[in-house]
Scaffold this active site. Structure first.
Site, short mmCIF file in Angstrom:
data_model
loop_
_atom_site.label_atom_id
_atom_site.label_comp_id
_atom_site.label_asym_id
_atom_site.label_seq_id
_atom_site.Cartn_x
_atom_site.Cartn_y
_atom_site.Cartn_z
N ASP A 1 0.96 -1.09 0.01
CA ASP A 1 0.05 0.03 -0.07
C ASP A 1 0.93 1.24 0.07
O ASP A 1 2.18 1.02 0.28
CB ASP A 1 -0.91 -0.05 1.30
CG ASP A 1 -1.21 1.14 1.66
OD1 ASP A 1 -2.28 1.78 0.77
OD2 ASP A 1 -1.23 1.69 2.71
N ASP B 1 -0.12 4.98 1.04
CA ASP B 1 -0.28 6.17 2.11
C ASP B 1 0.03 5.08 3.59
O ASP B 1 -0.78 4.50 3.75
CB ASP B 1 -1.40 6.78 2.15
CG ASP B 1 -1.74 7.78 1.18
OD1 ASP B 1 -0.62 8.65 1.52
OD2 ASP B 1 -2.55 8.14 0.62
N ARG C 1 -0.26 11.11 2.47
CA ARG C 1 -0.14 12.09 1.25
C ARG C 1 1.12 12.85 1.38
O ARG C 1 1.32 14.16 1.09
CB ARG C 1 -1.34 13.12 1.24
CG ARG C 1 -2.79 12.36 0.95
CD ARG C 1 -3.50 12.73 -0.32
NE ARG C 1 -2.53 12.88 -1.52
CZ ARG C 1 -2.09 11.87 -2.38
NH1 ARG C 1 -2.09 10.53 -2.08
NH2 ARG C 1 -1.59 12.31 -3.36
N ARG D 1 -12.19 8.95 -11.56
CA ARG D 1 -11.24 7.94 -12.23
C ARG D 1 -11.34 6.98 -13.11
O ARG D 1 -12.52 6.89 -13.37
CB ARG D 1 -10.51 7.31 -10.83
CG ARG D 1 -10.12 8.67 -9.74
CD ARG D 1 -9.18 7.91 -8.58
NE ARG D 1 -8.82 9.03 -7.72
CZ ARG D 1 -8.43 8.83 -6.44
NH1 ARG D 1 -8.73 7.61 -5.88
NH2 ARG D 1 -8.26 9.96 -5.77
N ASP E 1 -13.26 6.26 -1.41
CA ASP E 1 -13.50 5.70 -2.49
C ASP E 1 -14.71 4.84 -2.68
O ASP E 1 -15.07 4.21 -1.87
CB ASP E 1 -12.33 4.94 -2.88
CG ASP E 1 -11.12 5.62 -2.80
OD1 ASP E 1 -10.83 7.03 -3.13
OD2 ASP E 1 -10.01 4.99 -2.51
N ASP F 1 -7.33 -11.77 2.56
CA ASP F 1 -7.36 -12.86 1.57
C ASP F 1 -6.18 -13.96 1.72
O ASP F 1 -5.25 -13.59 2.01
CB ASP F 1 -7.05 -12.06 0.17
CG ASP F 1 -7.32 -12.77 -1.16
OD1 ASP F 1 -8.24 -12.40 -1.83
OD2 ASP F 1 -6.84 -13.69 -1.23
O1 M1P Z 1 -4.10 5.95 -0.99
C1 M1P Z 1 -5.18 6.11 -0.23
C2 M1P Z 1 -6.07 7.29 -0.35
O2 M1P Z 1 -5.42 8.44 -0.47
C3 M1P Z 1 -6.12 9.63 -0.96
O3 M1P Z 1 -6.81 9.59 0.14
P1 M1P Z 1 -6.97 10.96 1.07
O4 M1P Z 1 -6.80 12.28 -0.04
O5 M1P Z 1 -8.44 11.26 1.70
O6 M1P Z 1 -6.44 11.30 2.16
C4 M1P Z 1 -7.18 9.49 -1.99
O7 M1P Z 1 -6.14 9.16 -3.14
C5 M1P Z 1 -7.87 7.83 -1.78
O8 M1P Z 1 -8.45 7.68 -3.07
C6 M1P Z 1 -6.75 6.96 -1.58
O9 M1P Z 1 -7.68 5.52 -1.23
#
Ligand code: M1P
Length: 257
Positions: free
Chosen positions: A16, A18, A25, A129, A187, A230
Site C-alpha cells: 500500500d 499512504d 499524502r 477516475r 473511494d 485474503d
Molecule cells: O491511498 C489512500 C487514499 O489516498 C487519498 O486519500 P485522501 O486524499 O483522503 O487522504 C485518495 O487518493 C484515496 O482515493 C486513496 O484511497
C-alpha cells in the site's frame, strides 16, 4: 521453507502507499526509498497497490521513475495495471455502471454535499477516475493545513462514515462498495473492485510462491481490509514506513546497516 531462502522471482511484495511506503499524502523518504531499491528489490519483486490514481503515486514516490523501479504498479486498487512499466489493462466504471446510474449517483452526492455543514469547503468534491470515484466532502483542492483541520474535525464528527451509511441505503440496488483509504475522502467502486483486484492480474499472469501484502487501513471499511484477509496473501499490518522497513528486514534477513 523461509521467505529469505526463495528466489527473487518466487516472491512478490505488494505495498500500500499512504501509511506504508510514505506518511499520508507525503513523499517517500530518501532513506526508505534507497532501502527499498538497493536492499529489497534485489531479493523480491516489488509492487504498489494504492487507492490513489497513478498521478498521485508519481507525486508521492518521486515521479515516473517508479515505472522502471517497481515490477508492478497497481493504482486505483489495481483497476489500472502496470506491468514492468507498461500499462497492461484498466477497468472502466462508466461501462460497468452505465451513464444513468452514474449520473444518479453523482447528482445525489452533490446534492447531499451541498447540504452538509463543514467548517470549510474547497473545490473538487468528486474526482472521477478510471475504475472508481473519490468523494471528498471538504473538496480535494485544500492545503495541507486545511487537510489537517479536517482530520481533527472528523475525530468528533464521523463525516465520511455517516455519508457512506446514507449512500449505502440510497444505492442499495447498485453493486457499489465504499472504502476509506486516506484522510479526507472515500473511494466508491463496484463490489469486488477493492485491492484484491490486483491479485486477479497477478494470478492470471504469474505464479509466485509467496505474495506478501503490507498495509495500514486493515480494519473493516478501510481500503486494505479485503486484501489483508485474503488467503492468497501473507499479510503484514503496519502503521508507518518504519514498521514496513522493520518487517522487511526481518522477513528477507537483510543486514540493515
Ligand atoms: O491511498 C489512500 C487514499 O489516498 C487519498 O486519500 P485522501 O486524499 O483522503 O487522504 C485518495 O487518493 C484515496 O482515493 C486513496 O484511497
Amino acid at each position: 521453507m523461509s521467505t529469505a531462502s526463495l528466489q527473487r522471482d518466487e516472491i512478490l511484495l505488494l505495498f500500500d502507499v499512504d501509511g506504508t511506503l510514505t506518511y499520508p499524502r507525503t513523499n517517500i523518504q530518501p532513506e526508505f526509498e534507497a532501502f527499498l531499491y538497493s536492499k529489497v528489490k534485489p531479493l523480491a519483486n516489488i509492487a504498489t497497490v494504492g487507492g490513489s490514481d497513478l498521478e498521485k503515486m508519481f507525486e508521492q514516490l518521486n515521479g515516473k521513475k517508479i515505472l522502471g523501479e517497481f515490477d508492478f504498479l497497481f493504482p486505483e486498487n489495481g483497476l489500472v495495471q502496470i506491468d514492468h512499466g507498461k500499462e497492461a489493462g484498466k477497468q472502466n466504471i462508466i461501462q460497468h455502471l452505465g451513464e444513468p446510474t452514474l449520473k444518479r449517483f453523482i447528482n445525489f452526492v452533490l446534492r447531499n454535499l451541498s447540504e452538509l455543514e463543514l467548517p470549510i469547503k474547497r473545490g473538487t468534491f468528486i474526482e472521477f477516475r478510471n475504475g472508481m470515484l473519490n468523494v471528498c466532502p471538504m473538496g480535494r483542492q485544500c492545503t495541507r493545513s486545511e487537510r489537517n483541520m479536517f482530520v481533527e474535525y472528523e475525530k468528533k464528527h464521523n463525516v465520511r462514515e455517516e455519508m457512506i451509511k446514507v449512500l449505502q441505503e440510497e444505492f442499495a440496488d447498485v453493486d457499489l462498495q465504499y472504502s476509506i483509504g486516506g484522510q479526507i475522502s472515500f473511494d466508491v467502486f463496484p463490489k469486488g473492485w477493492d485491492k484484491t483486484y490486483a491479485l486477479r492480474y497477478i494470478e492470471a499472469n504469474y505464479n509466485f510462491k509467496e505474495i506478501h501484502f503490507f498495509g495500514d487501513k486493515t480494519e473493516p471499511g478501510g481500503n486494505d481490509y479485503e486484501i489483508f484477509i485474503d488467503p492468497r496473501v501473507i499479510s503484514h499490518k503496519v502503521a508507518t514506513p518504519e514498521d514496513t522497513r522493520r518487517i522487511l528486514t526481518d522477513l528477507l534477513k537483510i543486514s540493515d546497516s
